[in-house]
Design a protein around this motif. Structure first.
Motif, mmCIF file in Angstrom:
data_model
loop_
_atom_site.group_PDB
_atom_site.id
_atom_site.type_symbol
_atom_site.label_atom_id
_atom_site.label_comp_id
_atom_site.label_asym_id
_atom_site.label_seq_id
_atom_site.Cartn_x
_atom_site.Cartn_y
_atom_site.Cartn_z
ATOM 1 N N GLN A 1 0.837 -1.195 0.000
ATOM 2 C CA GLN A 1 0.000 0.000 0.000
ATOM 3 C C GLN A 1 0.878 1.253 0.000
ATOM 4 N N ILE A 2 0.767 2.050 -1.048
ATOM 5 C CA ILE A 2 1.455 3.348 -1.117
ATOM 6 C C ILE A 2 0.401 4.370 -1.525
ATOM 7 N N GLY A 3 -0.334 4.881 -0.555
ATOM 8 C CA GLY A 3 -1.448 5.748 -0.918
ATOM 9 C C GLY A 3 -2.497 4.890 -1.601
ATOM 10 N N ILE B 1 4.045 10.416 -2.655
ATOM 11 C CA ILE B 1 4.545 9.739 -1.455
ATOM 12 C C ILE B 1 5.944 9.192 -1.697
ATOM 13 N N MET B 2 6.152 8.560 -2.848
ATOM 14 C CA MET B 2 7.472 8.025 -3.165
ATOM 15 C C MET B 2 8.517 9.132 -3.240
ATOM 16 N N VAL C 1 6.895 15.708 -9.375
ATOM 17 C CA VAL C 1 8.090 14.969 -8.953
ATOM 18 C C VAL C 1 9.368 15.728 -9.293
ATOM 19 N N PHE C 2 9.561 16.089 -10.550
ATOM 20 C CA PHE C 2 10.793 16.757 -10.955
ATOM 21 C C PHE C 2 10.961 18.137 -10.311
ATOM 22 N N PRO C 3 9.908 18.983 -10.279
ATOM 23 C CA PRO C 3 10.062 20.274 -9.573
ATOM 24 C C PRO C 3 10.363 20.105 -8.089
ATOM 25 N N THR C 4 9.731 19.107 -7.449
ATOM 26 C CA THR C 4 9.986 18.879 -6.026
ATOM 27 C C THR C 4 11.423 18.437 -5.792
ATOM 28 N N LEU C 5 11.916 17.544 -6.630
ATOM 29 C CA LEU C 5 13.306 17.115 -6.514
ATOM 30 C C LEU C 5 14.260 18.289 -6.708
#
Length: 218
Positions: free
Chosen positions: A45-47, A67-68, A160-164
């Protein structure tokens, strides 16, 4: 050589170094396998969606990737991006770079971009694992929506990319100024605590809002 050519050269060097390491491919395989399992079985379970929510709904995919990214992506971008500059400090290689006719900005940007692109590559494996998982024949057809490549690509580009990039910039700056990975990982822990607290606050606020709306409608 300075400016963009120097940045490109340092980036290329960092990418060659990283992609020679088995850890990059092992982490990619691990993230892809976890995402594949989360999409195809209830044991992981991941979300994810519940009830009547479609397994491959855009919201479910985006939630899993978020989440990942927050749980695994922060460690990856710290290890790959911040680890590059700390490695040079530990090895004493930075003294060689700084005495050559190389601008410090070019050197740091090249290292950072190379590490960041490596982390993006590994996190992309999550999306690939979910995409392949959504095509498995044993899934309940009634809980599957129409396949759309954008469902798995758009969250990477939008979140994902902007957060990284943002988190990687913070951790890279901490590692550069302190010259210690310890403080970079302390920063990761701090951001993770803020993330968990904010998630709890949002959940509590949403619960109170629903209770208020329910009471007003009675």
């Amino acid at each position: 050589m300075t400016g963009f050519p120097a940045i490109l050269e340092f980036t290329r060097f960092e990418l060659k170094l990283r992609f020679r390491q088995p850890a990059v491919y092992l982490f990619s395989l691990l993230f892809a396998a976890l995402s594949f399992g989360a999409m195809t079985t209830d044991a992981i379970q991941i979300g994810g969606g519940g009830g009547q929510t479609l397994i491959n709904a855009p919201y479910v995919v985006a939630q899993m990737l978020a989440i990942m990214t927050m749980l695994g992506g922060m460690l990856l971008v710290t290890a790959f991006a911040a680890g590059a500059v700390v490695r040079d400090f530990d090895d004493g290689a930075y003294q060689l770079f700084y005495t050559k006719p190389i601008h410090r900005r070019d050197y740091l940007l090249g290292r950072f971009i190379g590490g960041l692109l490596t982390a993006m590559f590994v996190l992309s494996a999550c999306s690939f694992g979910m995409m392949v998982g959504s095509l498995m024949p044993w899934l309940d057809a009634e809980r599957l929506g129409p396949f759309s490549l954008a469902t798995f690509v758009q969250p990477l580009l939008v979140f994902v990319f902007p957060t990284l990039f943002v988190l990687g910039s913070i951790f890279f700056a901490v590692a550069t100024f302190t010259r210690r990975m310890l403080w970079a990982y302390v920063s990761v822990a701090g951001v993770l605590v803020l993330y968990v607290v904010s998630e709890g606050f949002v959940a509590v606020s949403y619960t109170h809002l629903r209770a208020h709306e329910t009471g007003r409608n009675l």
